[in-house]
Motif scaffolding. Structure first.
Motif, PDB file in Angstrom:
ATOM      1  N   ALA A  20      17.820  28.916  -6.390  1.00 41.84           N
ATOM      2  CA  ALA A  20      18.647  27.907  -5.718  1.00 41.84           C
ATOM      3  C   ALA A  20      19.955  28.523  -5.240  1.00 41.84           C
ATOM      4  O   ALA A  20      20.408  28.257  -4.124  1.00 41.84           O
ATOM      5  CB  ALA A  20      18.915  26.742  -6.669  1.00 41.84           C
ATOM      6  N   VAL A  21      20.557  29.363  -6.067  1.00 45.88           N
ATOM      7  CA  VAL A  21      21.782  30.052  -5.655  1.00 45.88           C
ATOM      8  C   VAL A  21      21.474  30.990  -4.495  1.00 45.88           C
ATOM      9  O   VAL A  21      22.224  31.070  -3.521  1.00 45.88           O
ATOM     10  CB  VAL A  21      22.411  30.821  -6.843  1.00 45.88           C
ATOM     11  N   GLY A  22      20.341  31.687  -4.578  1.00 44.97           N
ATOM     12  CA  GLY A  22      19.948  32.611  -3.511  1.00 44.97           C
ATOM     13  C   GLY A  22      19.645  31.915  -2.198  1.00 44.97           C
ATOM     14  O   GLY A  22      19.775  32.506  -1.127  1.00 44.97           O
ATOM     15  N   ALA A  23      19.234  30.652  -2.252  1.00 47.59           N
ATOM     16  CA  ALA A  23      18.984  29.903  -1.024  1.00 47.59           C
ATOM     17  C   ALA A  23      20.290  29.604  -0.292  1.00 47.59           C
ATOM     18  O   ALA A  23      20.303  29.396   0.915  1.00 47.59           O
ATOM     19  CB  ALA A  23      18.249  28.604  -1.348  1.00 47.59           C
ATOM     20  N   VAL A  24      21.409  29.601  -1.022  1.00 51.30           N
ATOM     21  CA  VAL A  24      22.711  29.291  -0.432  1.00 51.30           C
ATOM     22  C   VAL A  24      23.489  30.565  -0.110  1.00 51.30           C
ATOM     23  O   VAL A  24      24.100  30.666   0.950  1.00 51.30           O
ATOM     24  CB  VAL A  24      23.529  28.393  -1.392  1.00 51.30           C
ATOM     25  N   LEU A  25      23.475  31.541  -1.025  1.00 51.77           N
ATOM     26  CA  LEU A  25      24.216  32.787  -0.822  1.00 51.77           C
ATOM     27  C   LEU A  25      23.339  33.810  -0.111  1.00 51.77           C
ATOM     28  O   LEU A  25      22.245  34.127  -0.571  1.00 51.77           O
ATOM     29  CB  LEU A  25      24.668  33.373  -2.161  1.00 51.77           C
ATOM     30  N   PRO A  26      23.803  34.354   0.985  1.00 56.18           N
ATOM     31  CA  PRO A  26      22.962  35.273   1.753  1.00 56.18           C
ATOM     32  C   PRO A  26      22.674  36.612   1.061  1.00 56.18           C
ATOM     33  O   PRO A  26      21.696  37.254   1.382  1.00 56.18           O
ATOM     34  CB  PRO A  26      23.751  35.491   3.044  1.00 56.18           C
ATOM     35  N   LEU A  27      23.487  37.034   0.107  1.00 57.84           N
ATOM     36  CA  LEU A  27      23.255  38.338  -0.514  1.00 57.84           C
ATOM     37  C   LEU A  27      22.313  38.286  -1.713  1.00 57.84           C
ATOM     38  O   LEU A  27      21.860  39.315  -2.182  1.00 57.84           O
ATOM     39  CB  LEU A  27      24.573  38.980  -0.934  1.00 57.84           C
ATOM     40  N   LEU A  28      22.005  37.111  -2.214  1.00 60.36           N
ATOM     41  CA  LEU A  28      21.098  36.989  -3.353  1.00 60.36           C
ATOM     42  C   LEU A  28      19.740  36.519  -2.843  1.00 60.36           C
ATOM     43  O   LEU A  28      19.636  35.454  -2.240  1.00 60.36           O
ATOM     44  CB  LEU A  28      21.661  35.989  -4.372  1.00 60.36           C
ATOM     45  N   PRO A  29      18.693  37.299  -3.060  1.00 61.53           N
ATOM     46  CA  PRO A  29      17.386  36.907  -2.529  1.00 61.53           C
ATOM     47  C   PRO A  29      16.779  35.744  -3.320  1.00 61.53           C
ATOM     48  O   PRO A  29      16.587  35.833  -4.519  1.00 61.53           O
ATOM     49  CB  PRO A  29      16.552  38.183  -2.689  1.00 61.53           C
ATOM     50  N   ALA A  30      16.470  34.664  -2.643  1.00 67.09           N
ATOM     51  CA  ALA A  30      15.893  33.488  -3.303  1.00 67.09           C
ATOM     52  C   ALA A  30      14.413  33.706  -3.608  1.00 67.09           C
ATOM     53  O   ALA A  30      13.908  33.278  -4.649  1.00 67.09           O
ATOM     54  CB  ALA A  30      16.069  32.255  -2.429  1.00 67.09           C
ATOM     55  N   PHE A  31      13.719  34.356  -2.714  1.00 71.58           N
ATOM     56  CA  PHE A  31      12.263  34.468  -2.776  1.00 71.58           C
ATOM     57  C   PHE A  31      11.718  34.997  -4.102  1.00 71.58           C
ATOM     58  O   PHE A  31      10.882  34.351  -4.722  1.00 71.58           O
ATOM     59  CB  PHE A  31      11.798  35.326  -1.589  1.00 71.58           C
TER      60      PHE A  31
END
Length: 131
Positions: A20-31
């Protein structure tokens, strides 16, 4: 509930939170974190697995891949952009370790090839149609 199932449950919630954090922050991969959440919830509880598969995070990021269809071009670009940014930071920080840079470069090229040739590209969904 067994200790093993509790561990999978914790893994699922950790993956969900980071995804969920990765879906918002571009540097953390959500996938990859959402894949971890799907795995953890799938091994811990049928009810949580059904719930997770009903979330927008799952539908927008993993449903096509889990069904064996592949990923949209946008998803591939977003994932590879994140991977490239994260690896670039490591590459810059390894200025004194040329072998590390070579290994990191090979891993990056492997990611590119894998996403290009092993994961199918599916068309974007029409946002006006509810899936």
């Amino acid at each position: 509930m067994t200790i093993r199932k509790l561990g999978y449950l914790a893994l699922g919630f950790l993956g969900l939170a980071l995804g969920a954090v990765g879906a918002v922050l571009p540097l953390l991969p959500a996938f990859p974190f959402l894949l971890l959440a799907a795995y953890g919830f799938g091994r811990s509880s049928r009810r949580l697995e059904r719930w997770f598969k009903g979330t927008r995070l799952y539908r927008d990021n993993l449903v096509d891949l889990a069904a064996g269809r592949g990923l949209t071009r946008r998803a591939k670009v977003r994932i590879m952009g994140t991977v490239t940014a994260v690896m670039a930071v490591g590459f810059v920080m390894m200025h004194a370790v040329p072998v590390g840079r070579i290994v990191l470069g090979c891993v990056w090229v492997g990611h590119l090839l894998y996403f290009r040739f092993r994961i199918s590209t599916v068309p974007e969904k029409d946002p006006t149609v509810d899936h």
